[in-house]
Design a protein around this motif. Sequence first.
Motif, PDB file in Angstrom:
ATOM      1  N   PRO A   1       6.964   7.389  29.263  1.00  0.00           N
ATOM      2  CA  PRO A   1       5.836   7.807  28.429  1.00  0.00           C
ATOM      3  C   PRO A   1       6.233   8.843  27.375  1.00  0.00           C
ATOM      4  CG  PRO A   1       5.640   8.732  30.641  1.00  0.00           C
ATOM      5  CD  PRO A   1       6.744   7.734  30.688  1.00  0.00           C
ATOM      6  N   TYR A   2       7.201   9.697  27.728  1.00  0.00           N
ATOM      7  CA  TYR A   2       7.642  10.735  26.785  1.00  0.00           C
ATOM      8  C   TYR A   2       8.251  10.104  25.530  1.00  0.00           C
ATOM      9  CZ  TYR A   2      10.376  14.671  24.946  1.00  0.00           C
ATOM     10  OH  TYR A   2      10.916  15.635  24.131  1.00  0.00           O
TER      11      TYR A   2
ATOM     12  N   LEU B   1       8.041   7.981  19.858  1.00  0.00           N
ATOM     13  CA  LEU B   1       8.326   6.900  18.912  1.00  0.00           C
ATOM     14  C   LEU B   1       7.044   6.333  18.307  1.00  0.00           C
ATOM     15  CD1 LEU B   1      11.242   5.222  20.853  1.00  0.00           C
ATOM     16  CD2 LEU B   1      11.396   6.450  18.686  1.00  0.00           C
ATOM     17  N   SER B   2       5.938   6.397  19.049  1.00  0.00           N
ATOM     18  CA  SER B   2       4.651   5.991  18.488  1.00  0.00           C
ATOM     19  C   SER B   2       4.228   6.955  17.383  1.00  0.00           C
ATOM     20  CB  SER B   2       3.579   5.942  19.589  1.00  0.00           C
ATOM     21  OG  SER B   2       3.895   4.935  20.535  1.00  0.00           O
ATOM     22  N   LEU B   3       4.552   8.236  17.559  1.00  0.00           N
ATOM     23  CA  LEU B   3       4.282   9.222  16.497  1.00  0.00           C
ATOM     24  C   LEU B   3       5.140   8.918  15.275  1.00  0.00           C
ATOM     25  CD1 LEU B   3       2.974  11.829  15.459  1.00  0.00           C
ATOM     26  CD2 LEU B   3       4.748  13.124  16.685  1.00  0.00           C
TER      27      LEU B   3
ATOM     28  N   GLY C   1       7.566  -1.854  12.134  1.00  0.00           N
ATOM     29  CA  GLY C   1       7.157  -2.511  13.372  1.00  0.00           C
ATOM     30  C   GLY C   1       6.689  -1.463  14.364  1.00  0.00           C
ATOM     31  N   ARG C   2       5.908  -1.897  15.346  1.00  0.00           N
ATOM     32  CA  ARG C   2       5.374  -0.957  16.329  1.00  0.00           C
ATOM     33  C   ARG C   2       6.330  -0.804  17.506  1.00  0.00           C
ATOM     34  NH1 ARG C   2      -0.837  -2.003  17.721  1.00  0.00           N
ATOM     35  NH2 ARG C   2      -0.410  -0.050  18.833  1.00  0.00           N
ATOM     36  N   SER C   3       6.504   0.427  17.936  1.00  0.00           N
ATOM     37  CA  SER C   3       7.345   0.696  19.098  1.00  0.00           C
ATOM     38  C   SER C   3       6.712   0.079  20.344  1.00  0.00           C
ATOM     39  CB  SER C   3       7.513   2.204  19.296  1.00  0.00           C
ATOM     40  OG  SER C   3       8.168   2.762  18.184  1.00  0.00           O
ATOM     41  N   SER C   4       7.563  -0.256  21.317  1.00  0.00           N
ATOM     42  CA  SER C   4       7.059  -0.874  22.542  1.00  0.00           C
ATOM     43  C   SER C   4       7.971  -0.544  23.713  1.00  0.00           C
ATOM     44  CB  SER C   4       6.956  -2.395  22.375  1.00  0.00           C
ATOM     45  OG  SER C   4       8.233  -2.946  22.072  1.00  0.00           O
TER      46      SER C   4
ATOM     47  N   GLY D   1      13.198   0.499  28.955  1.00  0.00           N
ATOM     48  CA  GLY D   1      13.689   0.923  27.646  1.00  0.00           C
ATOM     49  C   GLY D   1      12.518   1.069  26.696  1.00  0.00           C
ATOM     50  N   VAL D   2      12.770   1.722  25.573  1.00  0.00           N
ATOM     51  CA  VAL D   2      11.750   1.827  24.530  1.00  0.00           C
ATOM     52  C   VAL D   2      12.357   1.302  23.235  1.00  0.00           C
ATOM     53  CG1 VAL D   2      10.250   3.342  23.203  1.00  0.00           C
ATOM     54  CG2 VAL D   2      10.612   3.778  25.633  1.00  0.00           C
TER      55      VAL D   2
END
Length: 519
Positions: A107-108, A113-115, A126-129, A151-152
């Motif tokens: 989650p961290y 990465l969403s920020l 592209g959106r992080s996932s 992984g992220v």
Amino acid sequence: MQDTQFDIIIIGGGATGSGIALDASSRGYKTLLLEKNDFSEGTSSRSTKLVHGGVRYLEAAVKKLDIDQFNLVKEGLKERSRLLKNANHLCSKLTLVTPLYKWWEVPYMFAGLSLYDLISGKRGLGRSSIVCKNKMIEKFPNIKKEGLVAGVKYYDGSFNDSKLNIALLQTAKKFNAICKNYNEVKAFTYINGKVSGVEVEDKILGENITYKSSIIINATGAFSDNVRIIDDKEAKKMLDLSSGIHIVLDKKYLPSNEGLMIPKTQDGRVLFILPWMGKCLVGTTDEKTTLTERPVVTKKDTDYILKHLEIYFDLKIDESEILSSWCGIRPLVAAPKSASTKSIVRDHVIMSSDSGLVSIIGGKWTTYRKMAEEVVDYVIPKFNLTKYKCKTKELKLIGSENLKKDLTIDFVPNDISEYLISMYGDRAMIVAQSAINVEKLHENYAITNAELIYCIRNEFVQKPLDFLVRRTSLSLIDKKASKEILDKVITIMQEELLWDEEKSQKEKEEALSILNNSI
């Protein structure tokens, strides 16, 4: 007779200097750029090949509530978007994945990465996932499986740094800039205590000449302090230097077209494992260093990288498997009482000396265009130049001006066609037509005699390694192959540049000396 009077003279032919040359010339100023070695011979051809905002800087910005770090990321993401549009034959979207071995990291990292995506806004790639463990193993079969949680995935840009440098210069030439490599500034001239020109040695012709301008910009990267001292022996140090080391391995170690980003090694550095030019590029930066003309990758450096690959991969790589390696020196703005180059914000400073010499200190590849714009905006009021607006935000670089997705070259094999388009964009056809019979210089690579002839005639190539290291990057991905075709390269250069046997032998010895010790 050479024209020796210019509106603006730029010292330094790397990313920053070339960007300034394009900005100034495209606005209409009479511009001269001087580089003591080959264009991008230093730091600008030794990057990690990433166009990015800087995930690490974002983490520091959030943790320390540091607005400077945050703005640096924001600016980098804006410039990333412009670069991917304006040089789309040399820059592309890259998927990066971070393997995670602790549940709380998922989650961290995802939140961070969403920020990063949020700051990118409409410029996002592209959106992080989150990537599940099984998918991670499928994508990266050699990754360390013990303790792997997930992984992220996120997105940034990849680019060919040395070719982009040349594209900047070629585009500047289109706007009548004069760009000279192997022209070293030895001294400044002055009128009433103010700089009025530069005394230059042409290292190819063995001639000396003085060029005149009241506006001289020092954009020499890691050598900025040295140039400032030529002007003012009492000039205070403005730079902290950091080295970046990279090794190249066979593509089998990274079969996916996605890269890996290890956010924190044992000593806190970032490690990237990236797909690049059909190989696996592994690199890291931010080791404090001292200035040297040709930084060398030491055994300690390679041991460091191989050791960390063993930590994150279920394999052991032998040193003999390293195809090539290089080291670059990063010019970072000096931070007061800084204990580590990792803590320095990679921003830039524009300043001028009492004599009027303008220097730009620091910066990074991704923001070269913005830095160039700021430098030219700085000198316009300072030197009472006629004001013209910056044009580079939407300016397509040579190679990307008329590039079509379905472009092919039907009179050469597919591998050569694809390679030339990736390196030269809409000029690929012209490159292929530079030789009557197009022939590969090495059986394992799509580099041809036609490309070499084109680069000599159009891309400032004056020495064998200009072509082998910086126009094609062959020496950077396979040093052995580079040595194997050296004689062929010299034979063609001898014919094109009218070298005699003595000159050819001298160039061969010099090239081998560099290839055997560093790049």
